[in-house]
Write a protein that holds these residues in place. Structure first.
Motif, PDB file in Angstrom:
ATOM      1  N   LEU A 287       8.481  -0.041  -8.119  1.00  0.00           N
ATOM      2  CA  LEU A 287       7.998   0.759  -6.971  1.00  0.00           C
ATOM      3  C   LEU A 287       7.057   0.060  -6.372  1.00  0.00           C
ATOM      4  O   LEU A 287       6.970   0.307  -5.046  1.00  0.00           O
ATOM      5  CB  LEU A 287       6.971   1.739  -8.004  1.00  0.00           C
ATOM      6  CG  LEU A 287       7.727   2.738  -8.587  1.00  0.00           C
ATOM      7  CD1 LEU A 287       6.776   3.851  -9.608  1.00  0.00           C
ATOM      8  CD2 LEU A 287       8.433   3.604  -7.601  1.00  0.00           C
ATOM      9  N   ASN A 288       6.387  -1.162  -6.693  1.00  0.00           N
ATOM     10  CA  ASN A 288       5.498  -1.925  -5.761  1.00  0.00           C
ATOM     11  C   ASN A 288       6.390  -2.670  -4.766  1.00  0.00           C
ATOM     12  O   ASN A 288       5.876  -2.840  -3.763  1.00  0.00           O
ATOM     13  CB  ASN A 288       4.708  -2.854  -6.656  1.00  0.00           C
ATOM     14  CG  ASN A 288       3.496  -2.418  -7.010  1.00  0.00           C
ATOM     15  OD1 ASN A 288       2.665  -1.211  -6.331  1.00  0.00           O
ATOM     16  ND2 ASN A 288       2.857  -2.718  -8.203  1.00  0.00           N
ATOM     17  N   GLU A 290       8.564  -1.402  -3.025  1.00  0.00           N
ATOM     18  CA  GLU A 290       8.631  -0.303  -1.844  1.00  0.00           C
ATOM     19  C   GLU A 290       7.580   0.196  -1.675  1.00  0.00           C
ATOM     20  O   GLU A 290       7.237   1.371  -1.029  1.00  0.00           O
ATOM     21  CB  GLU A 290       9.673   0.512  -2.475  1.00  0.00           C
ATOM     22  CG  GLU A 290      11.199   0.073  -2.539  1.00  0.00           C
ATOM     23  CD  GLU A 290      11.764  -0.159  -1.122  1.00  0.00           C
ATOM     24  OE1 GLU A 290      11.157   0.199  -0.180  1.00  0.00           O
ATOM     25  OE2 GLU A 290      12.592  -1.115  -1.199  1.00  0.00           O
ATOM     26  N   ARG A 291       6.128  -0.511  -1.824  1.00  0.00           N
ATOM     27  CA  ARG A 291       5.010   0.249  -1.563  1.00  0.00           C
ATOM     28  C   ARG A 291       4.735   0.463  -0.294  1.00  0.00           C
ATOM     29  O   ARG A 291       3.836   1.543  -0.080  1.00  0.00           O
ATOM     30  CB  ARG A 291       4.112  -1.223  -2.055  1.00  0.00           C
ATOM     31  CG  ARG A 291       2.376  -0.722  -2.074  1.00  0.00           C
ATOM     32  CD  ARG A 291       1.468  -1.688  -2.029  1.00  0.00           C
ATOM     33  NE  ARG A 291       1.494  -2.146  -3.420  1.00  0.00           N
ATOM     34  CZ  ARG A 291       1.291  -3.702  -3.656  1.00  0.00           C
ATOM     35  NH1 ARG A 291       1.421  -4.491  -2.913  1.00  0.00           N
ATOM     36  NH2 ARG A 291       1.265  -3.811  -5.028  1.00  0.00           N
ATOM     37  N   ASP A 292       5.571  -0.126   0.697  1.00  0.00           N
ATOM     38  CA  ASP A 292       5.046   0.246   2.253  1.00  0.00           C
ATOM     39  C   ASP A 292       5.808   1.850   2.289  1.00  0.00           C
ATOM     40  O   ASP A 292       5.378   2.480   3.309  1.00  0.00           O
ATOM     41  CB  ASP A 292       5.734  -0.612   3.189  1.00  0.00           C
ATOM     42  CG  ASP A 292       4.812  -1.997   2.914  1.00  0.00           C
ATOM     43  OD1 ASP A 292       3.825  -2.052   2.405  1.00  0.00           O
ATOM     44  OD2 ASP A 292       5.075  -2.999   3.380  1.00  0.00           O
ATOM     45  N   ARG A 295       4.905   6.390  -1.694  1.00  0.00           N
ATOM     46  CA  ARG A 295       3.531   7.000  -2.023  1.00  0.00           C
ATOM     47  C   ARG A 295       3.588   7.369  -3.580  1.00  0.00           C
ATOM     48  O   ARG A 295       4.753   7.912  -3.960  1.00  0.00           O
ATOM     49  CB  ARG A 295       2.896   7.898  -1.111  1.00  0.00           C
ATOM     50  CG  ARG A 295       3.059   7.580  -0.005  1.00  0.00           C
ATOM     51  CD  ARG A 295       1.849   8.569   0.748  1.00  0.00           C
ATOM     52  NE  ARG A 295       1.971   9.918   0.638  1.00  0.00           N
ATOM     53  CZ  ARG A 295       2.835  10.695   1.166  1.00  0.00           C
ATOM     54  NH1 ARG A 295       3.974   9.959   1.946  1.00  0.00           N
ATOM     55  NH2 ARG A 295       3.083  12.186   1.038  1.00  0.00           N
ATOM     56  N   SER A 296       2.948   6.815  -4.412  1.00  0.00           N
ATOM     57  CA  SER A 296       2.986   7.149  -5.779  1.00  0.00           C
ATOM     58  C   SER A 296       1.906   8.032  -6.511  1.00  0.00           C
ATOM     59  O   SER A 296       0.851   7.982  -6.010  1.00  0.00           O
ATOM     60  CB  SER A 296       2.901   5.820  -7.012  1.00  0.00           C
ATOM     61  OG  SER A 296       3.986   5.098  -6.564  1.00  0.00           O
ATOM     62  N   LEU A 319      -0.922   0.667 -10.292  1.00  0.00           N
ATOM     63  CA  LEU A 319      -0.158   1.105  -9.349  1.00  0.00           C
ATOM     64  C   LEU A 319      -0.988   1.551  -8.155  1.00  0.00           C
ATOM     65  O   LEU A 319      -2.055   2.531  -8.516  1.00  0.00           O
ATOM     66  CB  LEU A 319       0.776   2.277  -9.718  1.00  0.00           C
ATOM     67  CG  LEU A 319       2.143   2.421  -9.014  1.00  0.00           C
ATOM     68  CD1 LEU A 319       3.054   1.193  -9.045  1.00  0.00           C
ATOM     69  CD2 LEU A 319       2.869   3.645  -9.710  1.00  0.00           C
ATOM     70  N   ASP A 320      -0.794   1.268  -6.889  1.00  0.00           N
ATOM     71  CA  ASP A 320      -1.604   1.901  -5.892  1.00  0.00           C
ATOM     72  C   ASP A 320      -1.390   3.379  -5.745  1.00  0.00           C
ATOM     73  O   ASP A 320      -0.671   3.837  -4.800  1.00  0.00           O
ATOM     74  CB  ASP A 320      -1.406   1.005  -4.545  1.00  0.00           C
ATOM     75  CG  ASP A 320      -2.257   1.444  -3.350  1.00  0.00           C
ATOM     76  OD1 ASP A 320      -3.277   2.119  -3.744  1.00  0.00           O
ATOM     77  OD2 ASP A 320      -2.112   0.948  -2.146  1.00  0.00           O
ATOM     78  N   SER A 322      -1.621   7.327  -4.830  1.00  0.00           N
ATOM     79  CA  SER A 322      -2.160   8.243  -3.592  1.00  0.00           C
ATOM     80  C   SER A 322      -2.835   9.293  -4.155  1.00  0.00           C
ATOM     81  O   SER A 322      -3.526   9.990  -3.249  1.00  0.00           O
ATOM     82  CB  SER A 322      -0.753   8.459  -2.605  1.00  0.00           C
ATOM     83  OG  SER A 322      -0.538   7.393  -2.135  1.00  0.00           O
TER      84      SER A 322
END
Ligand SMILES: Nc1nc2c(ncn2[C@@H]2O[C@H](COP(=O)(O)OP(=O)(O)OP(=O)(O)O)[C@@H](O)[C@H]2O)c(=O)[nH]1
Ligand SMILES: [Mg+2]
Length: 399
Positions: A287-288, A290-292, A295-296, A319-320, A322
């Motif tokens: 997932l990271n 495709e971070r740009d 949105r997770s 994980l960043d 949202s």
């Protein structure tokens, strides 16, 4: 080295005998209960190699005499000391007994002191005490409770203060304002097993299709770990008449996202994983990558306890995120736990799921509504508890 065996009716007498005969420098090699009292094996001028030989000799004698030998504490220590040096004196029975007693006493004192400070608060500051109790029943942990009470100006009735506290909780709780269905984009739902990720993906897809048409939505599944995981999402895709792709690597996800680049909303369903699962890093790196574009959102069940939720959020924060989607609100017995964890971790709530029906049981999160619902859940749980207590009392009287 001098080794000697002592017998006495109790530990204290045996220790006195050791001290009198071998002096203060004696070490206790083992102690065990024997018929009629305690047996202690003690030594002075301790030498580990000689001790090992002595133990072997003792074994041989005991075996000749037909004893079944179980390794004693000192033998186990001697065996271990082949690997690294051990502190043998720490096994001394009186010291061990004292250490245990001190630990018990410390625990007792802490409980007593906590009780005393609560009693003192109850007497000197009954409002504050009652509000703290209410916040605990609401589901807040002590940190947030103390912060909220500390920031409260103490004018007004207890109910007014309670309402103000609830208002403060609502202000602290941030929400994302229906952002997934409003803005679309590529959205991945992550979280522990069985929390409702796939069901929520289906609900969001159905809602979006109702607003913008089925052609505007697509689904991707990265759940390659469970047999049947694809089938569940495939079934939803068929019912909703939306396209679906499966991605088992970062490259596959990239090409699936490229393939669906004309869709307004692409929902990614992921494999449920415990925050302790070692494969989680693998999921995060996919997932990271495709971070740009992606949105997770963490999907968390409100049936979990405070510490469990805390651990989930801490694990998934790598994980960043949202936002968060709260599920199983219809089954929750303490919604406040989730609110506490979200506030403490500054994680916004995006949606609230309160049932299994697709797409009905999903609402965009509203802070005040969530707080009111938490109060209602708290009230239900308190009523249930009171009912149970009174039926227990009736049972007691009957007996
Ligand atoms: N009561 C209730 N049940 C729900 C809710 N959301 C999902 N469920 C149910 O929870 C169960 C698990 O849902 P899934 O959507 O398969 O959960 P998941 O997170 O995808 O599970 P894994 O893929 O196994 O990790 C299903 O029986 C759902 O119907 C909810 O808000 N309330
Ligand atoms: Mg699933």
């Amino acid at each position: 080295m001098k080794i000697k065996r002592f017998f006495a009716s109790d530990v204290r007498s045996a220790m006195r005998m050791v001290r009198e005969e071998l002096g203060e420098d004696a070490v206790i090699l083992s102690n065990r209960r024997v018929n009629g009292g305690i047996e202690i094996i003690s030594a002075t001028d301790y030498d580990e190699n000689i001790l090992r030989q002595d133990i072997q000799q003792a074994h041989a004698i005991e075996e000749n005499q037909g004893f079944v030998h179980a390794p004693s504490q000192s033998e186990a220590v001697a065996e271990k000391s082949k690997e690294k040096p051990q502190i043998i004196w720490s096994q001394e029975p009186t010291l061990m007994e004292m250490r245990g007693e001190i630990k018990t006493l410390r625990g007792l004192m802490e409980t007593q002191l906590a009780g005393l400070s609560m009693q003192e608060q109850q007497i000197h500051n009954p409002f504050q005490y009652e509000l703290k109790q209410r916040l605990a029943r609401f589901g807040l942990g002590s940190r947030l409770t103390n912060e909220l009470i500390g920031s409260l100006t103490k004018d007004g009735s207890e109910d007014e203060l309670w309402r103000r506290l609830l208002g403060k909780i609502a202000v602290k709780l941030s929400v994302t304002d229906d952002d997934i269905l409003t803005h679309g984009g590529a959205v991945a739902l992550v979280g522990p097993t069985g929390v409702g990720k796939t069901t929520t993906v289906a609900k969001l897809a159905a809602r979006f299709a109702l607003r913008h048409g089925a052609r505007s939505v697509a689904l991707i599944s990265t759940d390659n770990y469970r047999i049947g995981a694809h089938e569940q999402l495939k079934a939803y895709a068929r019912i909703l008449d939306v396209p679906i792709r499966f991605a088992n690597s970062a490259e596959n996800l990239q090409s699936a996202l490229d393939y669906f680049c004309d869709k307004r909303l692409v929902l990614i369903d992921t494999a449920g994983m415990s925050q302790r699962d070692l494969r989680l890093s693998e999921q995060f790196s996919v997932l990271n990558g495709e971070r740009d574009r992606v949105r997770s959102y963490l999907v968390a069940s409100t049936t979990s306890r405070l510490s469990g939720l805390q651990e989930v959020v801490r694990g998934y924060k790598r994980l960043d995120l949202s936002g968060c989607i709260l599920t199983k609100v219809d089954e929750s017995t303490c919604l406040g736990h989730a609110l506490d964890v979200l506030i403490q971790n500054q994680l916004s709530v995006a949606y609230v799921s309160d049932g299994q029906r697709v797409p009905e049981d999903l609402q965009p999160a509203r802070a005040h509504t969530l707080v009111s619902r938490s109060v209602a859940v708290m009230q239900e749980s308190t009523d249930l508890l009171e009912d149970e207590m009174s039926s227990m009392r009736v049972g007691e009287v009957r007996h």
